[in-house]
Design an enzyme around this catalytic site. Sequence first.
Site, PDB file in Angstrom:
ATOM      1  N   GLU A 166       0.820  -1.216   0.000  1.00 23.22           N
ATOM      2  CA  GLU A 166       0.000   0.000   0.000  1.00 23.22           C
ATOM      3  C   GLU A 166       0.855   1.269   0.000  1.00 23.22           C
ATOM      4  O   GLU A 166       0.306   2.367   0.116  1.00 23.22           O
ATOM      5  CB  GLU A 166      -0.914   0.007   1.237  1.00 23.22           C
ATOM      6  CG  GLU A 166      -1.910  -1.125   1.243  1.00 23.22           C
ATOM      7  CD  GLU A 166      -2.813  -1.105   2.469  1.00 23.22           C
ATOM      8  OE1 GLU A 166      -2.777  -0.153   3.251  1.00 23.22           O
ATOM      9  OE2 GLU A 166      -3.558  -2.090   2.638  1.00 23.22           O
ATOM     10  N   SER A 173       2.592  -5.371  -4.116  1.00 25.56           N
ATOM     11  CA  SER A 173       1.473  -5.870  -4.916  1.00 25.56           C
ATOM     12  C   SER A 173       1.209  -4.905  -6.060  1.00 25.56           C
ATOM     13  O   SER A 173       1.268  -3.684  -5.886  1.00 25.56           O
ATOM     14  CB  SER A 173       0.220  -5.983  -4.046  1.00 25.56           C
ATOM     15  OG  SER A 173      -0.924  -6.209  -4.855  1.00 25.56           O
ATOM     16  N   HIS A 219      -3.689  -0.732  -6.532  1.00 24.79           N
ATOM     17  CA  HIS A 219      -2.455  -0.166  -5.996  1.00 24.79           C
ATOM     18  C   HIS A 219      -1.808   0.847  -6.937  1.00 24.79           C
ATOM     19  O   HIS A 219      -2.275   1.050  -8.063  1.00 24.79           O
ATOM     20  CB  HIS A 219      -1.492  -1.300  -5.638  1.00 24.79           C
ATOM     21  CG  HIS A 219      -1.984  -2.109  -4.472  1.00 24.79           C
ATOM     22  ND1 HIS A 219      -1.937  -3.479  -4.410  1.00 24.79           N
ATOM     23  CD2 HIS A 219      -2.567  -1.721  -3.308  1.00 24.79           C
ATOM     24  CE1 HIS A 219      -2.460  -3.898  -3.277  1.00 24.79           C
ATOM     25  NE2 HIS A 219      -2.843  -2.855  -2.593  1.00 24.79           N
TER      26      HIS A 219
HETATM   27  C1  PLP Z   1      -0.896  -4.419   2.664  1.00 24.05           C
HETATM   28  C2  PLP Z   1      -1.269  -5.460   1.656  1.00 24.05           C
HETATM   29  N1  PLP Z   1      -0.581  -6.628   1.642  1.00 24.05           N
HETATM   30  C3  PLP Z   1      -0.872  -7.591   0.736  1.00 24.05           C
HETATM   31  C4  PLP Z   1      -1.873  -7.408  -0.188  1.00 24.05           C
HETATM   32  C5  PLP Z   1      -2.136  -8.530  -1.149  1.00 24.05           C
HETATM   33  O1  PLP Z   1      -1.794  -8.191  -2.434  1.00 24.05           O
HETATM   34  P1  PLP Z   1      -2.291  -9.116  -3.661  1.00 24.05           P
HETATM   35  O2  PLP Z   1      -3.759  -8.906  -3.763  1.00 24.05           O
HETATM   36  O3  PLP Z   1      -1.547  -8.621  -4.868  1.00 24.05           O
HETATM   37  O4  PLP Z   1      -1.927 -10.518  -3.287  1.00 24.05           O
HETATM   38  C6  PLP Z   1      -2.607  -6.235  -0.207  1.00 24.05           C
HETATM   39  C7  PLP Z   1      -3.699  -6.075  -1.174  1.00 24.05           C
HETATM   40  O5  PLP Z   1      -4.426  -5.136  -1.223  1.00 24.05           O
HETATM   41  C8  PLP Z   1      -2.302  -5.223   0.739  1.00 24.05           C
HETATM   42  O6  PLP Z   1      -2.980  -4.074   0.757  1.00 24.05           O
END
Ligand code: PLP
Length: 117
Positions: A66, A87, A92
């Site tokens: 984030e 991510s 994002h």
């Molecule tokens: C802080 C955080 N970590 C991990 C993720 C997971 O990312 P992904 O959806 O690409 O697996 C997100 C997704 O919004 C996130 O905001």
Amino acid sequence: MGFEPLLCDCNLYDLSPDLDKLEMLFIKENPGSLILVSVLGLIPDMFTIKRLCNEYDVVLIEDVCESMASTYWGRNLGTFGTVSVFSTYFGHAISTIEGGFVNTDEDEFVGYNLIVP
Ligand SMILES: Cc1ncc(COP(=O)(O)O)c(C=O)c1O
């Protein structure tokens, strides 16, 4: 993978771990790693967190999903941890619709390909 998650209360200033509670957790539970989430571009006190991790031998894993391109004292988040994860999911800062990447300068991890179905 056999990990036991432990939760740490956050502070209301930047929503990162409350540093007194984090240190108590390190002392009482002796965890092997800390997954630090920088919430919505808010910047944790990276110097103190890094110092605590070094002092208590905790591997810092930064979750910068984030907060891509955010900086702390001129240094990018994602460069403080042993490993950092990003991510590129469409909500994002940089999007590939789905996806992400892992960052490290640890020789031990370089060359691994992690593909999650
Ligand atoms: C802080 C955080 N970590 C991990 C993720 C997971 O990312 P992904 O959806 O690409 O697996 C997100 C997704 O919004 C996130 O905001």
